[in-house]
Design a protein around this motif. Structure first.
Motif, PDB file in Angstrom:
ATOM      1  N   HIS A   1      10.981   1.342  -2.969  1.00  0.00           N
ATOM      2  CA  HIS A   1       9.941   0.559  -3.628  1.00  0.00           C
ATOM      3  C   HIS A   1       8.594   0.873  -2.984  1.00  0.00           C
ATOM      4  CE1 HIS A   1       7.478  -3.165  -4.081  1.00  0.00           C
ATOM      5  NE2 HIS A   1       7.817  -2.948  -5.325  1.00  0.00           N
ATOM      6  N   TYR A   2       7.680   1.397  -3.801  1.00  0.00           N
ATOM      7  CA  TYR A   2       6.339   1.748  -3.332  1.00  0.00           C
ATOM      8  C   TYR A   2       5.319   0.850  -4.036  1.00  0.00           C
ATOM      9  CZ  TYR A   2       8.413   6.198  -1.771  1.00  0.00           C
ATOM     10  OH  TYR A   2       9.179   7.156  -1.166  1.00  0.00           O
ATOM     11  N   PRO A   3       4.668  -0.068  -3.302  1.00  0.00           N
ATOM     12  CA  PRO A   3       3.599  -0.843  -3.921  1.00  0.00           C
ATOM     13  C   PRO A   3       2.387   0.059  -4.193  1.00  0.00           C
ATOM     14  CG  PRO A   3       3.826  -1.416  -1.589  1.00  0.00           C
ATOM     15  CD  PRO A   3       4.914  -0.442  -1.907  1.00  0.00           C
ATOM     16  N   PRO A   4       1.429  -0.403  -4.998  1.00  0.00           N
ATOM     17  CA  PRO A   4       0.244   0.419  -5.285  1.00  0.00           C
ATOM     18  C   PRO A   4      -0.423   0.914  -4.007  1.00  0.00           C
ATOM     19  CG  PRO A   4       0.256  -1.546  -6.654  1.00  0.00           C
ATOM     20  CD  PRO A   4       1.388  -1.698  -5.689  1.00  0.00           C
ATOM     21  N   GLY A   5      -0.744   2.198  -3.971  1.00  0.00           N
ATOM     22  CA  GLY A   5      -1.421   2.796  -2.822  1.00  0.00           C
ATOM     23  C   GLY A   5      -0.496   3.210  -1.690  1.00  0.00           C
ATOM     24  N   ALA A   6       0.790   2.892  -1.781  1.00  0.00           N
ATOM     25  CA  ALA A   6       1.729   3.241  -0.707  1.00  0.00           C
ATOM     26  C   ALA A   6       1.865   4.756  -0.599  1.00  0.00           C
ATOM     27  CB  ALA A   6       3.091   2.604  -0.971  1.00  0.00           C
ATOM     28  N   ASP A   7       2.066   5.225   0.620  1.00  0.00           N
ATOM     29  CA  ASP A   7       2.042   6.651   0.899  1.00  0.00           C
ATOM     30  C   ASP A   7       2.936   6.930   2.102  1.00  0.00           C
ATOM     31  OD1 ASP A   7       1.265   9.298   1.569  1.00  0.00           O
ATOM     32  OD2 ASP A   7      -0.822   8.918   1.012  1.00  0.00           O
ATOM     33  N   THR A   8       3.683   8.035   2.074  1.00  0.00           N
ATOM     34  CA  THR A   8       4.503   8.366   3.237  1.00  0.00           C
ATOM     35  C   THR A   8       3.655   8.978   4.350  1.00  0.00           C
ATOM     36  OG1 THR A   8       5.119  10.487   2.215  1.00  0.00           O
ATOM     37  CG2 THR A   8       6.683   8.657   1.970  1.00  0.00           C
ATOM     38  N   GLY A   9       2.377   9.214   4.078  1.00  0.00           N
ATOM     39  CA  GLY A   9       1.466   9.682   5.124  1.00  0.00           C
ATOM     40  C   GLY A   9       0.891  11.050   4.846  1.00  0.00           C
ATOM     41  N   GLU A  10      -0.266  11.311   5.418  1.00  0.00           N
ATOM     42  CA  GLU A  10      -0.940  12.589   5.193  1.00  0.00           C
ATOM     43  C   GLU A  10      -0.177  13.754   5.794  1.00  0.00           C
ATOM     44  OE1 GLU A  10      -5.105  12.715   6.045  1.00  0.00           O
ATOM     45  OE2 GLU A  10      -5.448  10.755   5.141  1.00  0.00           O
ATOM     46  N   GLU A  11       0.557  13.474   6.890  1.00  0.00           N
ATOM     47  CA  GLU A  11       1.357  14.525   7.507  1.00  0.00           C
ATOM     48  C   GLU A  11       2.597  14.745   6.658  1.00  0.00           C
ATOM     49  OE1 GLU A  11       3.604  15.433  11.733  1.00  0.00           O
ATOM     50  OE2 GLU A  11       2.052  13.887  11.655  1.00  0.00           O
TER      51      GLU A  11
ATOM     52  N   GLY B   1      16.009  12.316  -6.726  1.00  0.00           N
ATOM     53  CA  GLY B   1      15.871  10.931  -7.145  1.00  0.00           C
ATOM     54  C   GLY B   1      15.409  10.824  -8.577  1.00  0.00           C
ATOM     55  N   VAL B   2      15.468   9.610  -9.094  1.00  0.00           N
ATOM     56  CA  VAL B   2      15.012   9.296 -10.447  1.00  0.00           C
ATOM     57  C   VAL B   2      14.034   8.137 -10.343  1.00  0.00           C
ATOM     58  CG1 VAL B   2      15.692   8.529 -12.755  1.00  0.00           C
ATOM     59  CG2 VAL B   2      17.215  10.026 -11.453  1.00  0.00           C
ATOM     60  N   VAL B   3      12.876   8.292 -10.985  1.00  0.00           N
ATOM     61  CA  VAL B   3      11.887   7.215 -11.021  1.00  0.00           C
ATOM     62  C   VAL B   3      12.377   6.178 -12.032  1.00  0.00           C
ATOM     63  CG1 VAL B   3       9.478   6.602 -11.445  1.00  0.00           C
ATOM     64  CG2 VAL B   3      10.030   8.822 -10.433  1.00  0.00           C
ATOM     65  N   ILE B   4      12.557   4.946 -11.571  1.00  0.00           N
ATOM     66  CA  ILE B   4      13.073   3.876 -12.424  1.00  0.00           C
ATOM     67  C   ILE B   4      11.934   3.106 -13.090  1.00  0.00           C
ATOM     68  CG2 ILE B   4      14.507   1.784 -12.450  1.00  0.00           C
ATOM     69  CD1 ILE B   4      16.007   4.407 -11.776  1.00  0.00           C
ATOM     70  N   ALA B   5      10.839   2.912 -12.350  1.00  0.00           N
ATOM     71  CA  ALA B   5       9.692   2.172 -12.878  1.00  0.00           C
ATOM     72  C   ALA B   5       8.420   2.692 -12.223  1.00  0.00           C
ATOM     73  CB  ALA B   5       9.856   0.682 -12.595  1.00  0.00           C
TER      74      ALA B   5
ATOM     75  N   GLN C   1       3.006  16.925  -8.514  1.00  0.00           N
ATOM     76  CA  GLN C   1       3.283  16.427  -9.860  1.00  0.00           C
ATOM     77  C   GLN C   1       3.274  14.906  -9.832  1.00  0.00           C
ATOM     78  OE1 GLN C   1       4.323  18.204 -12.821  1.00  0.00           O
ATOM     79  NE2 GLN C   1       3.736  20.098 -11.773  1.00  0.00           N
ATOM     80  N   CYS C   2       2.872  14.299 -10.945  1.00  0.00           N
ATOM     81  CA  CYS C   2       2.971  12.852 -11.072  1.00  0.00           C
ATOM     82  C   CYS C   2       4.181  12.570 -11.961  1.00  0.00           C
ATOM     83  CB  CYS C   2       1.693  12.264 -11.675  1.00  0.00           C
ATOM     84  SG  CYS C   2       1.613  10.475 -11.446  1.00  0.00           S
ATOM     85  N   LEU C   3       5.154  11.880 -11.404  1.00  0.00           N
ATOM     86  CA  LEU C   3       6.385  11.578 -12.128  1.00  0.00           C
ATOM     87  C   LEU C   3       6.365  10.128 -12.592  1.00  0.00           C
ATOM     88  CD1 LEU C   3       8.940  13.274  -9.689  1.00  0.00           C
ATOM     89  CD2 LEU C   3       7.845  14.273 -11.706  1.00  0.00           C
ATOM     90  N   HIS C   4       6.884   9.887 -13.798  1.00  0.00           N
ATOM     91  CA  HIS C   4       6.897   8.552 -14.391  1.00  0.00           C
ATOM     92  C   HIS C   4       8.339   8.112 -14.624  1.00  0.00           C
ATOM     93  CE1 HIS C   4       2.583   9.055 -14.984  1.00  0.00           C
ATOM     94  NE2 HIS C   4       2.861  10.268 -15.420  1.00  0.00           N
TER      95      HIS C   4
ATOM     96  N   GLY D   1       0.442  -0.199 -10.303  1.00  0.00           N
ATOM     97  CA  GLY D   1       1.688  -0.953 -10.423  1.00  0.00           C
ATOM     98  C   GLY D   1       2.702  -0.441  -9.415  1.00  0.00           C
ATOM     99  N   ASP D   2       3.776  -1.194  -9.238  1.00  0.00           N
ATOM    100  CA  ASP D   2       4.822  -0.795  -8.307  1.00  0.00           C
ATOM    101  C   ASP D   2       5.600   0.407  -8.839  1.00  0.00           C
ATOM    102  OD1 ASP D   2       4.016  -2.961  -6.882  1.00  0.00           O
ATOM    103  OD2 ASP D   2       5.851  -4.123  -7.123  1.00  0.00           O
ATOM    104  N   CYS D   3       6.087   1.230  -7.932  1.00  0.00           N
ATOM    105  CA  CYS D   3       6.947   2.351  -8.289  1.00  0.00           C
ATOM    106  C   CYS D   3       8.321   2.104  -7.663  1.00  0.00           C
ATOM    107  CB  CYS D   3       6.381   3.675  -7.786  1.00  0.00           C
ATOM    108  SG  CYS D   3       7.494   5.065  -8.108  1.00  0.00           S
ATOM    109  N   VAL D   4       9.367   2.290  -8.460  1.00  0.00           N
ATOM    110  CA  VAL D   4      10.734   2.126  -7.981  1.00  0.00           C
ATOM    111  C   VAL D   4      11.491   3.425  -8.225  1.00  0.00           C
ATOM    112  CG1 VAL D   4      12.895   0.831  -8.217  1.00  0.00           C
ATOM    113  CG2 VAL D   4      10.701  -0.352  -8.463  1.00  0.00           C
ATOM    114  N   ILE D   5      12.168   3.891  -7.181  1.00  0.00           N
ATOM    115  CA  ILE D   5      12.934   5.144  -7.252  1.00  0.00           C
ATOM    116  C   ILE D   5      14.325   4.876  -6.699  1.00  0.00           C
ATOM    117  CG2 ILE D   5      13.143   7.503  -6.311  1.00  0.00           C
ATOM    118  CD1 ILE D   5      10.086   7.544  -6.026  1.00  0.00           C
ATOM    119  N   VAL D   6      15.334   5.491  -7.297  1.00  0.00           N
ATOM    120  CA  VAL D   6      16.654   5.523  -6.675  1.00  0.00           C
ATOM    121  C   VAL D   6      16.860   6.965  -6.246  1.00  0.00           C
ATOM    122  CG1 VAL D   6      19.136   5.277  -7.002  1.00  0.00           C
ATOM    123  CG2 VAL D   6      17.583   3.580  -7.981  1.00  0.00           C
TER     124      VAL D   6
END
Length: 195
Positions: A111-121, A131-135, A147-150, A171-176
């Motif tokens: 679950h990634y809230p808006p602006g969430a990032d795994t980091g610049e590194e 994975g598959v983007v659920i939302a 790429q921007c995945l939806h 909006g929130d992003c959800v991935i499994v």
């Protein structure tokens, strides 16, 4: 830690691993009496000292407090509340079957809230992930390709390639997702996502 029997849980996990108090103390770099006092609930360890002892087994803090699971080898189904949170409080990654004894992959509800990032590194580690983007949507960069995945879109790549996940939307992003080998086997300590 009130309401949770720290001593009994530590003793249970130590015995499951066939470790004596002496051997565990040696591995953790603490005295035998420290282990004994904790197991008898005569002393309440700090989180850092408990983590030091658990790392010597190894057991994650989340696994420790998740408590006993009956017949983990025979467990096939996991309710939402049984998934183990291994995120950082902002990004949420909930691991399926964290305590499965012979887990060969990690399946994660991300679950990634808006602006969430795994980091610049950029992240790089052994294995493969997909994975598959659920939302929502996620901006994924792999080996310089962004790429921007939806919702409904998916990805799969060699994890040794530099990669990064970022939610550019409002909006929130959800991935499994799944990755192998199971980088989250110790719970929380992983190179799959950096905090």
């Amino acid at each position: 830690m009130s309401g949770f029997d720290v001593g009994a849980r530590l003793k249970q996990l130590r015995k499951l691993r066939d470790l004596s108090q002496r051997e565990l103390a040696k591995r953790a770099g603490v005295t035998n009496s420290t282990i004994s006092l904790i197991e008898q609930n005569n002393v309440s360890p700090s989180v850092s000292s408990l983590k030091k002892i658990l790392d010597a087994m190894p057991v994650s803090i989340s696994e420790f407090f998740a408590g006993e699971e009956t017949s983990p080898q025979e467990k096939f189904f996991y309710r939402a509340e049984e998934l183990t949170e291994i995120g950082d409080g902002n990004l949420s990654w909930r691991l399926v079957a964290a305590r499965h004894p012979s887990r060969g992959m990690s399946i994660i509800h991300e679950h990634y809230p808006p602006g969430a990032d795994t980091g610049e590194e950029m992240l790089e580690h052994e294995g493969e992930e997909g994975g598959v983007v659920i939302a929502g949507s996620i901006e994924l960069t792999v080996n310089g390709d962004t790429q921007c995945l939806h919702a409904g879109d998916a990805y799969y790549f060699d994890s040794r390639l530099p990669h990064r996940f970022r939610n550019p939307g409002d909006g929130d992003c959800v991935i499994v997702s799944a990755n192998t080998p199971p980088g989250f086997s110790e719970g929380g300590a992983s190179t799959h996502h950096r905090r």
